[in-house]
Design an enzyme around this catalytic site. Structure first.
Site, mmCIF file in Angstrom:
data_model
loop_
_atom_site.group_PDB
_atom_site.id
_atom_site.type_symbol
_atom_site.label_atom_id
_atom_site.label_comp_id
_atom_site.label_asym_id
_atom_site.label_seq_id
_atom_site.Cartn_x
_atom_site.Cartn_y
_atom_site.Cartn_z
ATOM 1 N N THR A 162 -5.937 -1.225 2.168
ATOM 2 C CA THR A 162 -5.403 -2.477 3.064
ATOM 3 C C THR A 162 -3.818 -2.588 2.648
ATOM 4 O O THR A 162 -3.589 -2.273 1.565
ATOM 5 C CB THR A 162 -6.244 -3.603 2.717
ATOM 6 O OG1 THR A 162 -7.564 -3.349 3.089
ATOM 7 C CG2 THR A 162 -6.026 -4.863 3.839
ATOM 8 N N ASP A 185 -12.959 -6.935 7.203
ATOM 9 C CA ASP A 185 -12.629 -8.133 6.839
ATOM 10 C C ASP A 185 -11.412 -8.534 7.123
ATOM 11 O O ASP A 185 -11.083 -10.028 7.142
ATOM 12 C CB ASP A 185 -12.998 -8.390 5.342
ATOM 13 C CG ASP A 185 -11.975 -7.573 4.465
ATOM 14 O OD1 ASP A 185 -12.183 -6.314 4.362
ATOM 15 O OD2 ASP A 185 -11.012 -8.026 4.018
ATOM 16 N N ILE A 220 -13.495 -3.721 -0.646
ATOM 17 C CA ILE A 220 -14.382 -3.305 0.225
ATOM 18 C C ILE A 220 -14.774 -4.633 1.173
ATOM 19 O O ILE A 220 -15.138 -5.456 0.753
ATOM 20 C CB ILE A 220 -15.869 -3.145 -0.417
ATOM 21 C CG1 ILE A 220 -15.590 -1.961 -1.573
ATOM 22 C CG2 ILE A 220 -16.860 -2.476 0.379
ATOM 23 C CD1 ILE A 220 -15.742 -0.688 -1.255
HETATM 24 N N1 GLY Z 1 -10.917 -4.241 3.478
HETATM 25 C C1 GLY Z 1 -10.749 -3.358 4.345
HETATM 26 C C2 GLY Z 1 -11.848 -2.964 4.958
HETATM 27 O O1 GLY Z 1 -12.949 -2.802 4.168
HETATM 28 O O2 GLY Z 1 -11.916 -2.592 6.159
#
Ligand code: GLY
Length: 306
Positions: free
Chosen positions: A169, A200, A220
């Site tokens: 990200t 998220d 995640i």
């Molecule tokens: N944090 C990025 C995703 O899991 O989509």
């Protein structure tokens, strides 16, 4: 006020070689330098965040914009969000395709009545704005997907950030000279995920700001959503906890719950903070005096601050 800035290019399990560390450091430091200069010249926190996110989206090393990972069907779908702390206003796009800078769409939505758009709606908006069609795929990502297809998609997420695995990200948090805060986050997702999976990054769980604090998360997505991490940290600060204490408590809970994530943050007093349960957090900051980063941070502490 003295401006403050922190950015991230994701979290991961390792930066396995000096080559990886050196190139990631160069990318992050160069972006910090450019964006901090804007803040010194009077740019608002929101404008600095948008500019920083664009530069990170354009850097193919990171999993956002150009260099985004491919989903299970071989398509790239990106998500991004922007939150202005002064107006406490969130805007974002979910699973948008064929666009260079998803953060620009999130910016456009800041003053609209419908402020979070998903795939078809986001594509319509991009068309209305006459944004050029852009293919963010890179050879590395395509080869990674082709390899996984041969192995029948055994991995549950892509290897992003050169030698560091998964959880990619990008994010930017800024405090401007007027004392206003903003946060922005952008991602290509986990890689190899089901069509329609929502990250998220375009939720307040992954990106949140008020007049008191601003936070951008990485890791995640499902773990970040389960902790509601960005909003949780910001609300703790808004309710009176110091930012370092809010980070420590939130990351302790994340560790107890076996989450795999990281976050960067700034509060209204100018404290810069970061935290992770992942092994590596690819973050760099400018504290008003110098540039620093968390790339070699191996501490057992779950969070650090300046
Ligand atoms: N944090 C990025 C995703 O899991 O989509």
């Amino acid at each position: 006020m003295q401006p403050k800035l922190i950015i991230h290019g994701g979290a991961g399990s390792s930066l396995s070689g000096k080559g990886g560390l050196k190139t990631v450091r160069e990318s992050l430091h160069s972006i910090i330098k450019t964006v901090y200069e804007l803040l010194l010249n009077g740019a608002s926190a929101t404008d600095a965040v948008i500019q920083g996110c664009q530069l990170l989206e354009d850097e193919p090393r990171f999993n956002a914009g150009t260099g985004s990972v491919l989903q299970s069907d071989g398509q790239i779908r990106m998500s991004a969000a922007l939150m202005d702390g002064a107006s406490q206003r969130f805007s974002g796009v979910i699973n948008v395709s064929r666009l260079q800078n998803p953060i620009k769409l999130a910016q456009t939505l800041q003053d609209q009545s419908d402020r979070v758009l998903s795939d078809v709606g986001a594509a319509d908006l991009a068309r209305e704005l006459q944004l050029p069609i852009y293919n963010p795929i890179t050879e590395l990502r395509l080869n990674e997907w082709l390899q996984e297809r041969q192995e029948n998609f055994q991995k549950n997420m892509a290897n992003v950030i050169a030698e560091a695995a998964g959880r990619g990200t990008i994010g930017v948090v800024a405090l401007d000279r007027q004392g206003y805060l903003a946060a922005g986050t952008s991602t290509g997702g986990k890689g190899f995920e089901r069509i329609g999976r929502v990250s998220d990054s375009a939720m307040p769980a992954g990106n949140y700001a008020t007049a008191h604090a601003a936070v951008s998360c990485t890791g995640i997505g499902e773990d970040i959503i389960d902790e509601c991490l960005a909003a949780r940290i910001v609300v703790r600060v808004t309710d009176g906890l110091s930012l370092p204490a809010a980070m420590q408590r939130s990351f302790q809970e994340s560790r107890t719950n076996n989450r795999d994530l990281g976050a960067i943050a700034i509060d209204a007093t100018g404290t810069i903070a970061w935290g992770k349960t992942s092994e590596v957090l690819l973050a760099a900051y400018h504290d008003g005096t110098a540039i620093g980063d968390t790339l070699e941070w191996q501490g057992i502490d779950l969070a650090g601050s300046l």
